[in-house]
Design a protein around this motif. Structure first.
Motif, PDB file in Angstrom:
ATOM      1  N   UNK A 190       0.868  -1.178   0.000  1.00  0.00           N
ATOM      2  CA  UNK A 190       0.000   0.000   0.000  1.00  0.00           C
ATOM      3  C   UNK A 190       0.899   1.219   0.000  1.00  0.00           C
ATOM      4  N   UNK A 191       0.952   1.903  -1.136  1.00  0.00           N
ATOM      5  CA  UNK A 191       1.839   3.051  -1.257  1.00  0.00           C
ATOM      6  C   UNK A 191       1.168   4.285  -0.664  1.00  0.00           C
ATOM      7  N   UNK A 231      -1.234   7.555  -4.048  1.00  0.00           N
ATOM      8  CA  UNK A 231      -0.856   6.216  -3.626  1.00  0.00           C
ATOM      9  C   UNK A 231      -1.959   5.213  -3.900  1.00  0.00           C
ATOM     10  N   UNK A 232      -1.999   4.134  -3.105  1.00  0.00           N
ATOM     11  CA  UNK A 232      -3.043   3.133  -3.295  1.00  0.00           C
ATOM     12  C   UNK A 232      -2.569   1.745  -2.932  1.00  0.00           C
ATOM     13  N   UNK A 233      -3.496   0.795  -2.938  1.00  0.00           N
ATOM     14  CA  UNK A 233      -3.206  -0.592  -2.589  1.00  0.00           C
ATOM     15  C   UNK A 233      -2.666  -1.357  -3.788  1.00  0.00           C
ATOM     16  N   UNK A 268       7.480   1.521  -7.753  1.00  0.00           N
ATOM     17  CA  UNK A 268       6.787   2.655  -8.359  1.00  0.00           C
ATOM     18  C   UNK A 268       6.825   3.890  -7.459  1.00  0.00           C
ATOM     19  N   UNK A 269       7.155   3.713  -6.182  1.00  0.00           N
ATOM     20  CA  UNK A 269       7.226   4.873  -5.285  1.00  0.00           C
ATOM     21  C   UNK A 269       8.270   5.869  -5.790  1.00  0.00           C
ATOM     22  N   UNK A 275      12.044  11.227  -2.143  1.00  0.00           N
ATOM     23  CA  UNK A 275      11.185  11.517  -0.991  1.00  0.00           C
ATOM     24  C   UNK A 275      10.079  10.479  -0.855  1.00  0.00           C
ATOM     25  N   UNK A 276       9.457  10.098  -1.968  1.00  0.00           N
ATOM     26  CA  UNK A 276       8.384   9.106  -1.913  1.00  0.00           C
ATOM     27  C   UNK A 276       8.935   7.724  -1.577  1.00  0.00           C
ATOM     28  N   UNK A 277      10.127   7.408  -2.083  1.00  0.00           N
ATOM     29  CA  UNK A 277      10.746   6.125  -1.742  1.00  0.00           C
ATOM     30  C   UNK A 277      11.005   6.050  -0.241  1.00  0.00           C
ATOM     31  N   UNK A 278      11.545   7.124   0.327  1.00  0.00           N
ATOM     32  CA  UNK A 278      11.807   7.152   1.766  1.00  0.00           C
ATOM     33  C   UNK A 278      10.500   7.052   2.548  1.00  0.00           C
TER      34      UNK A 278
END
Length: 370
Positions: free
Chosen positions: A134-135, A148-150, A156-157, A164-167
Motif C-alpha cells: 500500500x503506497x 498512492x493506493x493498494x 513505483x514509489x 522523498x516518496x521512496x523514503x
C-alpha cells in the motif's frame, strides 16, 4: 643530542610510522561511495583543498526532511543509524542501452542498511522491487500529490515521487525513520567499479543472461564495471528468473566489493583515491545531510569498523502472489519481526525469514568472494 639519544628518537619515529601505515587498510565502509569520497577530505587538509570543492560540486543532494515534513516516524536517538540505499534503473541518457525508458526511473535495487549502536555490526534488508504494497500519499515529481493506493509495486514509489516518496514508503512499511538516503545509477556504478580496478568473484556455475548482457563461465573472474552491472541486474541467468534470485546475487556482490575496497591502500595512492572519489561522488544522490565531502567524511568515519563479515544480509520476508506469479506479497507477521528488531537495535531473528520465498534456493551460493 648524543648518538644514543638520536638512535632512540629515530626508533620511536619508526615505530610511530609503522603503527600508522596499516590504518588505511582497515578503513572499511558499508557504502563504498561514502568511503572513497571521505578520503578526499584528508587530501584537502594537505594542500589539495581545490579537490574538496571539485568533489562537493559532484554530489547531488535532496532535502528529504523538507519534502516530507512531520509525517514521519519519531527519530529514535539510540546510537544506531538507518540508511535507504537505492539503485536507479533509469534508461535515459547513457543508460539507454539497457532497455527502453518506459516513463520515469524506478528503484531497481532497494536496501535498508541498519548500523547497530557502536557501529561495529550492521544488518541489510533487501526489499524486492516487485513487492505489492500500500503506497502512501506522496509529493509527486510534477509538484502535485500522488494519492498512492493498494497493491502498488514497491519500485513505483520512486517512479512517481523520487527519493522523498521512496523514503516515505519505506518508513510507512517499517515504522522506522531513515537517517540517510543514498542513490546510485547504472552508469555511475559501472564507472565506480572500473575505477576501482574491478571486483573479484567466483561463480560456481556458468551465468548467461542476454537481458543483462552477462556471460560468465564457472570460475573466478575480475569483473569489469559492465560485467558487475550485468551480475547485479541478472534475473534469468540463475534460479527461477525472479527478482528474489537477483537480490541474492546483489548481496553476494556487495560483500565481494567491500572485501576488495578494504584491501586497497587508497590513502597511500592519492591519484587512485582522487579518481575513485571523483567517480563515486559523480555517481550518487544523497539526502541533504550527506551532500558534501565534509558530511560524507563524518558519516564514513562512523562506519570504518564494519566489514563484510560484520553484516547480516536478508531479504524482506515475502510470498509469491497467488494472483500473479511475477509479484510477491509481504509476510506481515515475519516482516514485523524484522522491523521490530531493527527499531529496537536487535539482531534479526532467524525465524523471521524461515518461511520467506526470498530465502528459498541456493542462488546466493552461486557467487562468492572466496
Amino acid at each position: 643530542m648524543t648518538d644514543e639519544s638520536r638512535a632512540a628518537d629515530a626508533q620511536k619515529r619508526g615505530k610511530r610510522g609503522r603503527r600508522r601505515k596499516p590504518r588505511s587498510k582497515r578503513r572499511k565502509a558499508l557504502v563504498v561511495t561514502a568511503w572513497t569520497a571521505a578520503g578526499v577530505a584528508v587530501l584537502g587538509g594537505t594542500g589539495l583543498g581545490y579537490v574538496y570543492f571539485k568533489l562537493n560540486g559532484n554530489i547531488k543532494g535532496v532535502d528529504i526532511n523538507a519534502a516530507l515534513g512531520t509525517d514521519r516516524p519519531a527519530n529514535v536517538d539510540n546510537g544506531s543509524q538507518d540508511i535507504l540505499v537505492l539503485g536507479s534503473d533509469s534508461r535515459s541518457g547513457k543508460n539507454a542501452k539497457y532497455g527502453k525508458d518506459e516513463g520515469a526511473a524506478r528503484s531497481d535495487t532497494a536496501m535498508i542498511v541498519h548500523v547497530y549502536k557502536g557501529h561495529k555490526k550492521a544488518s541489510v534488508v533487501s526489499i524486492p522491487r516487485d513487492t505489492l504494497i500500500t503506497r502512501p500519499e506522496c509529493p509527486a515529481k510534477d509538484g502535485g500529490t500522488d494519492r498512492g493506493g493498494q497493491r502498488q509495486m514497491f519500485n513505483t514509489a520512486y517512479e512517481v515521487g523520487g527519493p522523498a516518496c521512496a523514503v516515505k514508503t519505506v518508513e510507512k512499511m517499517s515504522g522506522i525513520r531513515m537517517d540517510h538516503y543514498v542513490e546510485v545509477d547504472f552508469t555511475g556504478f559501472k564507472k565506480l567499479i572500473d575505477t576501482l580496478g574491478g571486483v573479484e568473484i567466483t561463480s560456481k556455475k556458468a551465468i548467461h543472461d542476454k537481458d543483462s548482457h552477462l556471460d560468465l563461465e564457472a570460475g573466478t573472474h575480475q569483473l569489469s564495471g559492465e560485467q558487475a552491472l550485468g551480475l547485479v541486474r541478472t534475473r534469468h541467468g540463475v534460479g527461477d528468473g525472479s527478482d528474489l534470485g537477483r537480490i541474492q546475487l546483489q548481496q553476494a556482490f556487495i560483500k565481494a566489493l567491500m572485501d576488495q575496497v578494504k584491501d586497497i591502500d587508497l590513502f597511500g595512492n592519492p591519484k587512485k583515491l582522487y579518481d575513485l572519489a571523483d567517480s563515486a561522488t559523480s555517481a550518487i544522490t544523497t539526502d541533504s545531510d550527506l551532500d558534501s565531502v565534509k558530511d560524507l567524511y563524518a558519516f564514513a568515519g562512523g562506519l570504518k569498523g564494519i566489514g563484510s563479515g560484520d553484516m547480516k544480509m536478508v531479504t524482506l520476508p515475502v510470498q509469491y502472489d497467488p494472483a500473479d506469479v511475477n509479484r510477491v506479497l509481504p509476510l506481515e507477521k515475519a516482516d514485523r519481526q524484522v522491523w521490530d528488531a531493527l527499531r529496537e537495535d536487535r539482531p534479526i531473528p532467524k525465524s523471521a525469514t524461515d518461511k520467506s520465498a526470498g530465502d528459498k534456493g541456493t542462488v546466493g551460493d552461486v557467487v562468492t568472494s572466496d
